[in-house]
Design a protein around this motif. Structure first.
Motif, PDB file in Angstrom:
ATOM      1  N   HIS A  35       0.858  -1.183   0.000  1.00  0.00           N
ATOM      2  CA  HIS A  35       0.000   0.000   0.000  1.00  0.00           C
ATOM      3  C   HIS A  35       0.894   1.233   0.000  1.00  0.00           C
ATOM      4  N   ALA A  36       0.389   2.334  -0.552  1.00  0.00           N
ATOM      5  CA  ALA A  36       1.198   3.557  -0.584  1.00  0.00           C
ATOM      6  C   ALA A  36       0.312   4.775  -0.376  1.00  0.00           C
ATOM      7  N   VAL A  92      -1.885   6.455  -3.003  1.00  0.00           N
ATOM      8  CA  VAL A  92      -1.085   6.610  -4.218  1.00  0.00           C
ATOM      9  C   VAL A  92      -1.260   5.347  -5.050  1.00  0.00           C
ATOM     10  N   ALA A  93      -1.560   5.510  -6.320  1.00  0.00           N
ATOM     11  CA  ALA A  93      -1.730   4.352  -7.200  1.00  0.00           C
ATOM     12  C   ALA A  93      -0.370   3.728  -7.470  1.00  0.00           C
ATOM     13  N   ILE A  94      -0.266   2.444  -7.184  1.00  0.00           N
ATOM     14  CA  ILE A  94       0.994   1.746  -7.422  1.00  0.00           C
ATOM     15  C   ILE A  94       0.740   0.486  -8.228  1.00  0.00           C
ATOM     16  N   GLU A  95       1.802  -0.001  -8.817  1.00  0.00           N
ATOM     17  CA  GLU A  95       1.773  -1.296  -9.481  1.00  0.00           C
ATOM     18  C   GLU A  95       3.031  -2.032  -9.090  1.00  0.00           C
ATOM     19  N   TRP A 102       6.103   0.384  -8.495  1.00  0.00           N
ATOM     20  CA  TRP A 102       6.041   1.596  -9.312  1.00  0.00           C
ATOM     21  C   TRP A 102       4.888   2.472  -8.866  1.00  0.00           C
ATOM     22  N   MET A 103       5.078   3.754  -8.973  1.00  0.00           N
ATOM     23  CA  MET A 103       4.018   4.719  -8.665  1.00  0.00           C
ATOM     24  C   MET A 103       3.467   5.264  -9.973  1.00  0.00           C
ATOM     25  N   ARG A 104       2.139   5.297 -10.028  1.00  0.00           N
ATOM     26  CA  ARG A 104       1.475   5.872 -11.194  1.00  0.00           C
ATOM     27  C   ARG A 104       1.020   7.277 -10.815  1.00  0.00           C
ATOM     28  N   PRO A 105       1.663   8.329 -11.315  1.00  0.00           N
ATOM     29  CA  PRO A 105       1.243   9.689 -10.959  1.00  0.00           C
ATOM     30  C   PRO A 105      -0.211   9.913 -11.328  1.00  0.00           C
TER      31      PRO A 105
END
Ligand code: FES
Length: 113
Positions: A35-36, A92-95, A102-105
């Motif tokens: 989670h982020a 924060v959307a991450i993959e 990775w963070m998806r801005p």
């Protein structure tokens, strides 16, 4: 996308802070899920922590704001105790691709690089 860290960088059931061009991101591991959240307390809009990488309460169960003790659920960032109860951390959307987080801005799609 922005590389945050490797899965192995996050201690299980703990958190780390990662500085990015979008501010500091708190990345947590809980029972294998990642989670982020932005490092920004909804109470006063300031950093959650005083010390680097110290974001959890003593039991390691909740994210704890060091300023006034607000407690947030790891799974959804909801504040369950403290002055901002009912508000949430900004997720924060991450993959996770392979072993990399990775963070998806905001405003980008899954296909963006
Ligand atoms: S700034 Fe986080 S609880 Fe007050």
């Amino acid at each position: 996308m922005i590389r945050l860290c490797e899965l192995g960088d996050i201690p299980d059931n703990d958190a780390i802070g990662i500085n990015t061009e979008h501010g500091e991101i708190v990345v947590l591991s809980r029972d294998g899920a990642v989670h982020a959240y932005r490092n920004n307390c909804p109470h006063l809009g300031i950093d959650l922590n005083f010390q680097p990488d110290v974001f959890m309460d003593l039991d390691g169960h909740y994210i704890q704001c060091a300023n006034h003790g607000a407690l947030f659920q790891v799974e959804d960032g909801l504040c369950v105790h403290g002055p901002c109860q009912g508000q949430s951390l900004q997720a924060v959307a991450i993959e996770v691709i392979g072993s990399t987080v990775w963070m998806r801005p905001a405003g980008t799609t899954t296909d963006s690089q």
